[in-house]
Design an enzyme around this catalytic site. Structure first.
Site, PDB file in Angstrom:
ATOM      1  CD  GLU A 286      19.702   0.876  28.132  1.00 35.79           C
ATOM      2  OE1 GLU A 286      18.860   0.870  29.053  1.00 35.79           O
ATOM      3  OE2 GLU A 286      20.896   0.589  28.327  1.00 35.79           O
TER       4      GLU A 286
ATOM      5  CG  HIS B 101      20.342  10.188  28.084  1.00 34.35           C
ATOM      6  ND1 HIS B 101      19.232  10.034  27.275  1.00 34.35           N
ATOM      7  CD2 HIS B 101      20.890  11.380  27.722  1.00 34.35           C
ATOM      8  CE1 HIS B 101      19.114  11.081  26.481  1.00 34.35           C
ATOM      9  NE2 HIS B 101      20.105  11.908  26.710  1.00 34.35           N
TER      10      HIS B 101
HETATM   11  P1  AMP Z   1      21.322  15.055  25.458  1.00 34.30           P
HETATM   12  O1  AMP Z   1      20.244  14.767  26.447  1.00 34.30           O
HETATM   13  O2  AMP Z   1      20.996  14.654  24.054  1.00 34.30           O
HETATM   14  O3  AMP Z   1      21.852  16.462  25.585  1.00 34.30           O
HETATM   15  O4  AMP Z   1      22.530  14.116  25.849  1.00 34.30           O
HETATM   16  C1  AMP Z   1      23.043  14.111  27.155  1.00 34.30           C
HETATM   17  C2  AMP Z   1      24.333  13.321  27.171  1.00 34.30           C
HETATM   18  O5  AMP Z   1      24.068  11.992  26.730  1.00 34.30           O
HETATM   19  C3  AMP Z   1      25.385  13.905  26.227  1.00 34.30           C
HETATM   20  O6  AMP Z   1      26.666  13.793  26.830  1.00 34.30           O
HETATM   21  C4  AMP Z   1      25.258  13.010  25.024  1.00 34.30           C
HETATM   22  O7  AMP Z   1      26.434  12.943  24.256  1.00 34.30           O
HETATM   23  C5  AMP Z   1      24.951  11.682  25.681  1.00 34.30           C
HETATM   24  N1  AMP Z   1      24.315  10.783  24.716  1.00 34.30           N
HETATM   25  C6  AMP Z   1      23.221  11.043  23.951  1.00 34.30           C
HETATM   26  N2  AMP Z   1      22.968  10.005  23.129  1.00 34.30           N
HETATM   27  C7  AMP Z   1      23.922   9.079  23.376  1.00 34.30           C
HETATM   28  C8  AMP Z   1      24.207   7.785  22.849  1.00 34.30           C
HETATM   29  N3  AMP Z   1      23.475   7.234  21.897  1.00 34.30           N
HETATM   30  N4  AMP Z   1      25.273   7.114  23.346  1.00 34.30           N
HETATM   31  C9  AMP Z   1      26.047   7.664  24.317  1.00 34.30           C
HETATM   32  N5  AMP Z   1      25.825   8.875  24.861  1.00 34.30           N
HETATM   33  C10 AMP Z   1      24.780   9.577  24.400  1.00 34.30           C
END
Ligand code: AMP
Length: 284
Positions: A35, A37
């Site tokens: 959620e 993402h």
């Molecule tokens: P990742 O796939 O973990 O590299 O995350 C991709 C993007 O989603 C990054 O900009 C993260 O900061 C964002 N993201 C990951 N988890 C969350 C979350 N719980 N709430 C908001 N954004 C998130």
């Protein structure tokens, strides 16, 4: 939703989306979507005509003993989720497309990337900055959206975009999106699925203890003693170690001891059952 796995196809698809003057919002991810993402995708749809999401498990941001091989990969399921959210284009290159043989360039952001996660994960933010710069140049988005969950990453990307003139004309805005949490307060993360049932229950202590510590700091208690007790509490709750728990300035991420400045943030990285969790919350 279209999927591009080569630069040629990506550029053609992006050009099509732009043909009528439409704007593009970029949401970079490493997949295993949740959620958090999808909230970024929804926000991107609000600010731009089309959303391009990328899924790339970027090897250069993982350390030698980190979870690159174990990192969850579920491209088909992710693609379905993105399509259901109205994403126009999925950019899913493999490592040989992103880093062809002979790739020798590294982007390193000084200062803001050197401490906190930069200290406990050497080279991590160089990997992040380099791949995000490439994504900006590949997609040329009008906006790019990142989660505040990775607060230091957002600061590193803002600094890089400013310094390398990525903000105009290609990327008009870098938008930070507040952290999306599970019902018990744990910040959503693709890595939460590594947690055993017991560790998952104990992990909810982290946001609760952060809120408690923030209340104490806002009431005037010294950050040093509050954070010492905070770390102690996490260890008692089942965390195995704490990489850092710091009160920092929200813009520079430099450590602070009082709430005099414009805005403060509590930032934490802690390990439980072999999984490294990060979280951050506003203070004051
Ligand atoms: P990742 O796939 O973990 O590299 O995350 C991709 C993007 O989603 C990054 O900009 C993260 O900061 C964002 N993201 C990951 N988890 C969350 C979350 N719980 N709430 C908001 N954004 C998130």
């Amino acid at each position: 939703m279209q999927t591009a796995q080569t630069l040629d196809v990506l550029r053609k698809q992006v050009a099509k989306l732009r043909a009528d003057g439409s704007t593009i919002g970029l949401v970079p991810t490493m997949g295993a979507l949740h959620e958090g993402h999808l909230t970024l995708v929804r926000r991107a749809r609000e600010v731009c005509d089309h959303v391009v999401a990328s899924i790339f498990v970027n090897p250069t941001q993982f350390g030698p003993n980190e979870d690159l091989d174990a990192y969850p990969r579920q491209l088909l399921e992710d693609a379905e989720m993105l399509e259901a959210e109205g994403c126009a284009l999925l950019w899913a290159p493999d490592a040989a497309v992103m880093y062809p043989q002979g790739f020798v360039t590294n982007i390193s952001v000084s200062g803001v990337s050197e401490w906190l996660c930069g200290a406990s994960r050497p080279g991590h933010f160089d990997g992040v900055a380099t791949v995000v710069c490439k994504l900006f140049n590949q997609v040329l988005p009008d906006s790019a959206l990142f989660g505040e969950k990775d607060f230091q990453q957002l600061a590193v990307i803002r600094a890089m975009a400013r310094d390398l003139d990525l903000v105009q004309p290609h990327v008009h805005s870098i938008i930070g999106v507040p952290t999306v949490r599970e019902a018990d307060g744990l910040a959503m993360s693709s890595r939460n699925r590594y947690l055993s049932e017991r560790d998952r229950a104990a992990a909810a202590t982290l946001p609760r203890a952060m809120k408690h510590a923030i209340g104490q700091i806002e009431n005037g208690q010294s950050a040093g003693s509050v954070l010492a007790a905070f770390e102690d509490g996490l260890l008692k709750a089942g965390f195995s170690s704490i990489d850092y728990a710091s009160l920092v300035d929200s813009a520079s991420l430099a450590p602070i001891t009082t709430l005099d400045g414009p805005s403060a943030r509590l930032v934490v990285a802690a390990r439980i059952g072999g999984t490294r969790l990060i979280d951050n919350m506003a203070v004051g």
